[in-house]
Design an enzyme around this catalytic site. Structure first.
Site, PDB file in Angstrom:
ATOM      1  N   PRO A 140      -4.923 -10.668  18.319  1.00 61.33           N
ATOM      2  CA  PRO A 140      -5.693 -10.860  19.560  1.00 61.33           C
ATOM      3  C   PRO A 140      -7.173 -11.136  19.281  1.00 61.33           C
ATOM      4  O   PRO A 140      -7.876 -11.719  20.092  1.00 61.33           O
ATOM      5  CB  PRO A 140      -5.538  -9.527  20.294  1.00 61.33           C
TER       6      PRO A 140
ATOM      7  N   HIS B 112       0.815  -1.223   0.000  1.00 62.66           N
ATOM      8  CA  HIS B 112       0.000   0.000   0.000  1.00 62.66           C
ATOM      9  C   HIS B 112       0.840   1.259   0.000  1.00 62.66           C
ATOM     10  O   HIS B 112       0.341   2.338   0.293  1.00 62.66           O
ATOM     11  CB  HIS B 112      -0.967  -0.010   1.200  1.00 62.66           C
TER      12      HIS B 112
HETATM   13  P1  OAD Z   1      -7.164  -3.084  10.541  1.00 62.90           P
HETATM   14  O1  OAD Z   1      -7.250  -1.899  11.437  1.00 62.90           O
HETATM   15  O2  OAD Z   1      -8.321  -3.404   9.622  1.00 62.90           O
HETATM   16  O3  OAD Z   1      -6.915  -4.391  11.400  1.00 62.90           O
HETATM   17  C1  OAD Z   1      -5.919  -4.374  12.407  1.00 62.90           C
HETATM   18  C2  OAD Z   1      -5.890  -5.764  13.006  1.00 62.90           C
HETATM   19  O4  OAD Z   1      -4.811  -5.804  13.924  1.00 62.90           O
HETATM   20  C3  OAD Z   1      -7.170  -6.109  13.769  1.00 62.90           C
HETATM   21  O5  OAD Z   1      -7.643  -7.380  13.335  1.00 62.90           O
HETATM   22  C4  OAD Z   1      -6.716  -6.167  15.225  1.00 62.90           C
HETATM   23  O6  OAD Z   1      -7.379  -7.195  15.949  1.00 62.90           O
HETATM   24  C5  OAD Z   1      -5.250  -6.506  15.065  1.00 62.90           C
HETATM   25  N1  OAD Z   1      -4.396  -6.050  16.170  1.00 62.90           N
HETATM   26  C6  OAD Z   1      -4.570  -4.991  16.981  1.00 62.90           C
HETATM   27  N2  OAD Z   1      -3.541  -4.886  17.852  1.00 62.90           N
HETATM   28  C7  OAD Z   1      -2.690  -5.919  17.556  1.00 62.90           C
HETATM   29  C8  OAD Z   1      -1.443  -6.366  18.076  1.00 62.90           C
HETATM   30  N3  OAD Z   1      -0.861  -5.727  19.102  1.00 62.90           N
HETATM   31  N4  OAD Z   1      -0.856  -7.462  17.531  1.00 62.90           N
HETATM   32  C9  OAD Z   1      -1.450  -8.120  16.496  1.00 62.90           C
HETATM   33  N5  OAD Z   1      -2.630  -7.739  15.937  1.00 62.90           N
HETATM   34  C10 OAD Z   1      -3.228  -6.658  16.477  1.00 62.90           C
HETATM   35  O7  OAD Z   1      -5.834  -2.925   9.677  1.00 62.90           O
HETATM   36  P2  OAD Z   1      -5.433  -3.709   8.379  1.00 62.90           P
HETATM   37  O8  OAD Z   1      -5.987  -5.099   8.375  1.00 62.90           O
HETATM   38  O9  OAD Z   1      -3.982  -3.565   8.198  1.00 62.90           O
HETATM   39  O10 OAD Z   1      -5.333   0.139   3.323  1.00 62.90           O
HETATM   40  O11 OAD Z   1      -6.191  -2.846   7.244  1.00 62.90           O
HETATM   41  C11 OAD Z   1      -5.935  -3.212   5.901  1.00 62.90           C
HETATM   42  C12 OAD Z   1      -5.977  -1.962   5.075  1.00 62.90           C
HETATM   43  O12 OAD Z   1      -7.212  -1.252   5.286  1.00 62.90           O
HETATM   44  C13 OAD Z   1      -4.915  -0.948   5.413  1.00 62.90           C
HETATM   45  O13 OAD Z   1      -3.672  -1.274   4.857  1.00 62.90           O
HETATM   46  C14 OAD Z   1      -5.494   0.293   4.728  1.00 62.90           C
HETATM   47  C15 OAD Z   1      -6.963   0.157   5.066  1.00 62.90           C
HETATM   48  O14 OAD Z   1      -7.764   0.539   3.964  1.00 62.90           O
HETATM   49  C16 OAD Z   1      -4.901   1.265   2.644  1.00 62.90           C
HETATM   50  O15 OAD Z   1      -4.630   2.291   3.228  1.00 62.90           O
HETATM   51  C17 OAD Z   1      -4.840   1.091   1.169  1.00 62.90           C
END
Ligand code: OAD
Length: 249
Positions: free
Chosen positions: A217, A119
């Site tokens: 988590p 991204h």
């Molecule tokens: P999200 O905010 O959708 O998901 C974050 C995930 O991290 C959640 O499932 C949480 O449960 C988990 N989480 C939180 N704290 C954590 C920790 N300490 N250790 C492990 N996991 C943890 O973020 P993404 O899945 O990255 O795209 O979102 C995908 C994309 O959506 C992003 O890259 C962005 C957005 O649109 C663009 O900007 C193009």
């Protein structure tokens, strides 16, 4: 923390690793995730109205200032033990490819040797017309929020990140997909596994016969399919896995 039975034994028998990370990987460094209730960046902003080419065309200064604010916050944070564990893991397997949805550059700052950014990278600016990179020296020495682009008379500087409705960098997605098809094991760490096409990668690996390990988590659409689903934080799980791999080596 307690690791699932068989995980370390399994990992000791694999050669090629694919690691996929999302915003949860940076959460413990203090970078807000997108959808988490507690820290959700999207609680304060409606990025669908900000992280789009249309939003930038309609009100470039608002979008530019939002990213400038995020850049300043990222400048203040540091990689955590989970980032460093991934660097250490590079020495424990024949090959390890790190593919991230994150744009904060924390994996690079931790010392990961090669990071595929699906991204883009928020710390880099490009021309809104040509897509050519604009050096930060130009940004800092030219007025305007955003500054004009040096590459095109109608161009403006914009963050080098993928906005809604934009294509992912083809070479990055191709490399990630190939790695998903060829890896022996795939980690999916800190992602809600909701946003395509990145969200498909662990399933591609699973269907190609790789062992899939999720670290999150909370549960996601991958949790019930993964071979190992660790309901833990990235820092905790990765530090424990790496320590056990080193000790059992
Ligand atoms: P999200 O905010 O959708 O998901 C974050 C995930 O991290 C959640 O499932 C949480 O449960 C988990 N989480 C939180 N704290 C954590 C920790 N300490 N250790 C492990 N996991 C943890 O973020 P993404 O899945 O990255 O795209 O979102 C995908 C994309 O959506 C992003 O890259 C962005 C957005 O649109 C663009 O900007 C193009």
């Amino acid at each position: 923390m307690e690791l699932p039975t068989g995980l370390i034994t399994t990992l000791r028998s694999v050669r090629k690793i694919l690691v996929l990370t999302g915003a949860g990987m940076s959460a413990e460094s203090g970078v807000p995730t997108f959808r988490d209730d507690l820290t959700g960046l999207w609680k304060k902003f409606r990025p669908e109205e900000l992280a789009t080419p249309e939003a930038f065309m309609d009100h470039p200064q608002i979008v530019w200032d939002w990213y400038a604010d995020r850049r300043r916050n990222i400048d203040k944070v540091h990689p955590h033990a989970g980032h460093l564990a991934l660097v250490e893991m590079e020495q424990l397997f024949e090959s390890l490819l790190l593919v991230t949805q994150n744009v904060d550059g924390l994996h690079q700052r931790a010392g990961s040797s090669e990071v595929v950014e699906l991204h883009g990278n928020i710390m880099v600016s490009i021309c809104s017309k040509t897509g050519k990179r604009i050096e930060n020296s130009w940004i800092e020495s030219n007025p305007g929020r955003p500054p004009a682009s040096p590459h095109h008379t109608q161009g403006l500087a914009r963050p080098a990140v993928v906005w809604f409705g934009e294509q992912l960098p083809a070479d990055a997605m191709n490399r990630a997909t190939l790695a998903a098809l060829e890896c022996d094991a795939c980690f999916s760490i800190g992602t809600s596994t909701l946003v395509q096409p990145a969200a498909s990668l662990p399933f591609v690996a699973l269907n190609a016969g790789a062992v899939v390990i999720e670290i999150n988590p909370n549960s996601t659409p991958l949790s019930s399919e993964a071979n190992f689903s660790l309901q833990a934080t990235a820092a905790d799980a990765l530090s424990t896995i790496t320590a056990e791999l080193v000790h059992s080596n």
